[in-house]
Design an enzyme around this catalytic site. Sequence first.
Site, PDB file in Angstrom:
ATOM      1  N   CYS A  16       0.798  -1.223   0.000  1.00  0.00           N
ATOM      2  CA  CYS A  16       0.000   0.000   0.000  1.00  0.00           C
ATOM      3  C   CYS A  16       0.829   1.271   0.000  1.00  0.00           C
ATOM      4  O   CYS A  16       0.299   2.348   0.218  1.00  0.00           O
ATOM      5  CB  CYS A  16      -0.907  -0.006   1.225  1.00  0.00           C
ATOM      6  SG  CYS A  16       0.001  -0.234   2.779  1.00  0.00           S
ATOM      7  N   GLU A  56      -7.462  -6.170   1.996  1.00  0.00           N
ATOM      8  CA  GLU A  56      -7.229  -5.146   3.014  1.00  0.00           C
ATOM      9  C   GLU A  56      -6.253  -4.108   2.486  1.00  0.00           C
ATOM     10  O   GLU A  56      -5.334  -4.427   1.737  1.00  0.00           O
ATOM     11  CB  GLU A  56      -6.680  -5.824   4.274  1.00  0.00           C
ATOM     12  CG  GLU A  56      -6.330  -4.898   5.406  1.00  0.00           C
ATOM     13  CD  GLU A  56      -4.886  -4.434   5.412  1.00  0.00           C
ATOM     14  OE1 GLU A  56      -4.592  -3.457   6.114  1.00  0.00           O
ATOM     15  OE2 GLU A  56      -4.058  -5.040   4.712  1.00  0.00           O
ATOM     16  N   ARG A  89      -5.587   2.278  14.358  1.00  0.00           N
ATOM     17  CA  ARG A  89      -5.099   1.709  13.099  1.00  0.00           C
ATOM     18  C   ARG A  89      -6.297   1.548  12.182  1.00  0.00           C
ATOM     19  O   ARG A  89      -7.051   0.591  12.293  1.00  0.00           O
ATOM     20  CB  ARG A  89      -4.432   0.362  13.382  1.00  0.00           C
ATOM     21  CG  ARG A  89      -3.748  -0.265  12.189  1.00  0.00           C
ATOM     22  CD  ARG A  89      -3.015  -1.531  12.651  1.00  0.00           C
ATOM     23  NE  ARG A  89      -2.415  -2.245  11.553  1.00  0.00           N
ATOM     24  CZ  ARG A  89      -1.224  -1.971  11.027  1.00  0.00           C
ATOM     25  NH1 ARG A  89      -0.509  -0.988  11.508  1.00  0.00           N
ATOM     26  NH2 ARG A  89      -0.764  -2.690  10.027  1.00  0.00           N
ATOM     27  N   ARG A  91      -8.091   0.875   8.694  1.00  0.00           N
ATOM     28  CA  ARG A  91      -7.897   0.115   7.467  1.00  0.00           C
ATOM     29  C   ARG A  91      -9.226  -0.005   6.746  1.00  0.00           C
ATOM     30  O   ARG A  91     -10.293   0.100   7.348  1.00  0.00           O
ATOM     31  CB  ARG A  91      -7.373  -1.299   7.770  1.00  0.00           C
ATOM     32  CG  ARG A  91      -5.955  -1.347   8.261  1.00  0.00           C
ATOM     33  CD  ARG A  91      -4.981  -0.969   7.150  1.00  0.00           C
ATOM     34  NE  ARG A  91      -3.601  -1.100   7.537  1.00  0.00           N
ATOM     35  CZ  ARG A  91      -2.874  -0.131   8.060  1.00  0.00           C
ATOM     36  NH1 ARG A  91      -3.414   1.038   8.301  1.00  0.00           N
ATOM     37  NH2 ARG A  91      -1.608  -0.314   8.341  1.00  0.00           N
TER      38      ARG A  91
END
Length: 195
Positions: free
Chosen positions: A83, A122, A169, A171
């Site tokens: 990513c 993800e 975090r 996502r």
Amino acid sequence: MLTAQPITIDLFAGAGGFGLGFEIAGFSVPLSVEIDAWACDTLRHNRPNMTVIQQDIRDLKTASSIKDICHFKPDIVIGGPPCQGFSIAGPAQKDPKDPRNSLFINFAEWICFLQPKAFVMENVKGLLSRKNIEGRKVIDIIKETFENLGYFVEVWSLNAAEYGVPQIRERIFIVGNNPLLSLSVRAIARSLMRQ
């Protein structure tokens, strides 16, 4: 009545955290594909019964090359393509031509050839705002790619802090379900919550 565990394969597996979440949720993860040697060593050490393929996924782009590795039909395919090209961390200006931005296409090839009941991909939250060199939102391109393969696609934004992880975090999870092949979205959600 007891049923066999649903089978998952993990692409861009890293050290295996995504696959571990699915194992905890009751899935079998017999196969992982990862390019990084250290990550593969970690996978082999922690999961000696798993087949770990250390290879660049871009070299596995034909039905025969994929089926030579995957000798079974998975119920679900999971993965987190790199990513760096989408992340909000690092340099403020991201390069829309970064070759890592198109690795989801390689993930989609596996979906196309293996036809799992569902998939979960993800990535970082920054993916939602990124555009390609033509100015199209990358998330729209990704959704359209999988919809064209026959999957109903949803994008879920989750923050790990809301599930007991002592870290903010965020996502996103791109979740696809083929209604003709059918795998419970509830089962996928349970897997994600346990990571």
